[in-house]
Design a protein around this motif. Structure first.
Motif, PDB file in Angstrom:
ATOM      1  N   ILE A 158      45.879  -1.468 -43.314  1.00  0.00           N
ATOM      2  CA  ILE A 158      45.208  -0.508 -42.878  1.00  0.00           C
ATOM      3  C   ILE A 158      44.149  -0.966 -42.234  1.00  0.00           C
ATOM      4  CG2 ILE A 158      43.850   1.273 -44.124  1.00  0.00           C
ATOM      5  CD1 ILE A 158      45.196   0.458 -46.235  1.00  0.00           C
ATOM      6  N   LEU A 159      43.084  -1.574 -42.360  1.00  0.00           N
ATOM      7  CA  LEU A 159      42.256  -2.133 -41.266  1.00  0.00           C
ATOM      8  C   LEU A 159      42.225  -2.212 -40.005  1.00  0.00           C
ATOM      9  CD1 LEU A 159      39.124  -3.176 -41.150  1.00  0.00           C
ATOM     10  CD2 LEU A 159      39.352  -5.754 -41.172  1.00  0.00           C
ATOM     11  N   ASN A 160      43.648  -2.728 -39.396  1.00  0.00           N
ATOM     12  CA  ASN A 160      44.365  -3.389 -38.179  1.00  0.00           C
ATOM     13  C   ASN A 160      44.607  -0.917 -37.814  1.00  0.00           C
ATOM     14  OD1 ASN A 160      43.733  -5.670 -38.320  1.00  0.00           O
ATOM     15  ND2 ASN A 160      46.127  -6.684 -39.129  1.00  0.00           N
ATOM     16  N   SER A 161      45.119  -0.887 -38.231  1.00  0.00           N
ATOM     17  CA  SER A 161      45.645   0.743 -37.938  1.00  0.00           C
ATOM     18  C   SER A 161      44.031   1.927 -37.164  1.00  0.00           C
ATOM     19  CB  SER A 161      46.362   1.239 -38.997  1.00  0.00           C
ATOM     20  OG  SER A 161      47.813   0.454 -39.250  1.00  0.00           O
ATOM     21  N   ILE A 162      43.071   0.986 -37.961  1.00  0.00           N
ATOM     22  CA  ILE A 162      42.321   2.081 -37.611  1.00  0.00           C
ATOM     23  C   ILE A 162      41.832   1.104 -36.616  1.00  0.00           C
ATOM     24  CG2 ILE A 162      39.982   2.554 -39.029  1.00  0.00           C
ATOM     25  CD1 ILE A 162      40.320   2.398 -41.929  1.00  0.00           C
ATOM     26  N   VAL A 163      41.820   0.623 -36.536  1.00  0.00           N
ATOM     27  CA  VAL A 163      40.580  -0.337 -34.926  1.00  0.00           C
ATOM     28  C   VAL A 163      41.727  -0.095 -33.755  1.00  0.00           C
ATOM     29  CG1 VAL A 163      40.663  -2.292 -33.379  1.00  0.00           C
ATOM     30  CG2 VAL A 163      39.823  -2.486 -36.130  1.00  0.00           C
ATOM     31  N   SER A 164      43.253   0.310 -33.989  1.00  0.00           N
ATOM     32  CA  SER A 164      44.251   0.207 -33.300  1.00  0.00           C
ATOM     33  C   SER A 164      44.089   2.288 -32.771  1.00  0.00           C
ATOM     34  CB  SER A 164      45.822  -0.165 -33.173  1.00  0.00           C
ATOM     35  OG  SER A 164      45.727   1.013 -35.157  1.00  0.00           O
ATOM     36  N   LEU A 165      43.783   2.814 -33.385  1.00  0.00           N
ATOM     37  CA  LEU A 165      43.722   4.182 -33.091  1.00  0.00           C
ATOM     38  C   LEU A 165      42.343   4.139 -32.815  1.00  0.00           C
ATOM     39  CD1 LEU A 165      45.626   6.053 -36.288  1.00  0.00           C
ATOM     40  CD2 LEU A 165      46.438   5.662 -33.913  1.00  0.00           C
ATOM     41  N   THR A 166      41.017   3.347 -33.123  1.00  0.00           N
ATOM     42  CA  THR A 166      39.785   4.117 -32.792  1.00  0.00           C
ATOM     43  C   THR A 166      40.152   3.374 -31.271  1.00  0.00           C
ATOM     44  OG1 THR A 166      38.710   3.167 -34.565  1.00  0.00           O
ATOM     45  CG2 THR A 166      37.064   3.121 -32.672  1.00  0.00           C
ATOM     46  N   ILE A 167      40.185   2.382 -30.683  1.00  0.00           N
ATOM     47  CA  ILE A 167      40.493   1.809 -29.469  1.00  0.00           C
ATOM     48  C   ILE A 167      41.617   2.864 -28.545  1.00  0.00           C
ATOM     49  CG2 ILE A 167      42.071   0.259 -27.952  1.00  0.00           C
ATOM     50  CD1 ILE A 167      40.805  -1.756 -29.749  1.00  0.00           C
ATOM     51  N   VAL A 168      42.202   3.639 -29.092  1.00  0.00           N
ATOM     52  CA  VAL A 168      43.062   4.211 -28.715  1.00  0.00           C
ATOM     53  C   VAL A 168      42.282   6.313 -28.831  1.00  0.00           C
ATOM     54  CG1 VAL A 168      44.732   6.081 -28.876  1.00  0.00           C
ATOM     55  CG2 VAL A 168      45.681   4.009 -29.004  1.00  0.00           C
ATOM     56  N   PHE A 169      41.908   6.609 -29.598  1.00  0.00           N
ATOM     57  CA  PHE A 169      41.009   7.863 -29.033  1.00  0.00           C
ATOM     58  C   PHE A 169      39.405   7.522 -28.047  1.00  0.00           C
ATOM     59  CE2 PHE A 169      42.877   8.095 -32.562  1.00  0.00           C
ATOM     60  CZ  PHE A 169      43.814   9.374 -32.337  1.00  0.00           C
TER      61      PHE A 169
END
Length: 295
Positions: A158-169
């Motif tokens: 979950i944490l890695n998904s949040i980090v990756s999507l934050t970097i995308v946006f």
């Protein structure tokens, strides 16, 4: 006649001018589509938050005897999944993770991107070039591929998904923030604040942030629907939430084998993702129309 007119003006009560945000609130309250979408989202949020108090079935307890029950089965209004777990409970509890992974990255990207765009747009020069060219490196990749690449490098979770999507946006919001900041950088009120001796931080925080925040906020609201779909896609590919946690994207993945046996139950997580995404989209459109006071 002049005396009567002056007397009438003195007696008449002064009407209070309606502010900008009050006008925006009144306009969006008249938008029936936006209000319906906001009501649906509010119900989903409340159901997800107060799920433990709704006396639902255990979303983790399954039984192979009652697997893939149809919608409308007694005691299982939305049927059961491939392991016999109650679909209603898993959809409501799954909304917690889905909404968290879908909304939190946009909030983080909104804070980071607005700060970077505000600094780049106000300062300009070499700092603007350094920030925007770095942002363009990430912005050049498609959002889906960039999210998958970052999640694959960081690993599932979950944490890695949040980090990756934050970097995308972050790059997308930074570009919007820099654009609107550049448009107001040379306005009269900014020049007046600069002439009064205010520091650059004070000018950006007090005089500029309030004037550019609305456009950035509306754009970020529209990104929530994209974030929901990307988060579900990462979980579907095994790069997000891990079993047996209920999450809409992961539920789509586990139910894809049952689509020919019980397609209506298998389509329920996708219907939830679609409903939340389209509601955020329509709500964002309503906010954009309400904030365009000139029209």
């Amino acid at each position: 006649m002049t005396v009567m007119t002056d007397t009438a003006l003195q007696v008449a009560p002064a009407s209070k001018a309606r502010g900008y945000w009050a006008t925006v609130g009144r306009r969006i309250a008249r938008d029936k589509v936006a209000m319906v979408c906001a009501f649906i989202l509010l119900l989903i949020f409340l159901a997800a938050i107060f799920a433990p108090y709704l006396h639902l079935a255990d979303p983790y307890q399954g039984s192979m005897i009652r697997r893939l029950r149809a919608i409308g089965t007694p005691n299982y209004p939305l049927g059961t999944d491939e392991l016999g777990r109650d679909m209603l409970a898993r959809l409501i509890y799954g909304g917690r993770l889905s909404l968290l992974i879908g909304i939190l990255p946009v909030i983080l990207a909104f804070v980071i991107g607005t700060s970077l765009g505000l600094v780049a747009g106000y300062v300009g020069g070499k700092l603007n070039t350094a920030i925007m060219r770095t942002v363009d490196v990430f912005y050049a990749f498609p959002s889906v591929l960039l999210a998958i690449a970052i999640s694959g490098a960081l690993g599932a979770g979950i944490l890695n998904s949040i980090v990756s999507l934050t970097i995308v946006f972050v790059p997308q919001i930074t570009r919007v923030a820099e654009s609107v900041t550049t448009g107001v950088r040379n306005m009269d009120y900014v020049e007046a604040a600069r002439a009064s001796g205010a520091s650059a931080f004070t000018i950006m925080r007090v005089h500029m942030l309030g004037n550019v925040l609305g456009s950035i906020f509306v754009y970020a609201t529209g990104l929530i629907s994209v974030s929901m779909i990307l988060a579900a896609g990462l979980s579907f590919l095994g790069l997000g939430t891990k079993p047996p946690e209920p999450e809409w994207g992961l539920m789509l993945n586990t139910l894809r084998t049952a689509i020919y046996v019980n397609p209506w139950v298998a389509a329920l997580p996708g219907a939830m993702i679609f409903a939340v995404s389209i509601c955020f989209n329509l709500l964002s459109d309503g906010m954009r129309s309400a904030m365009d006071i000139r029209n």
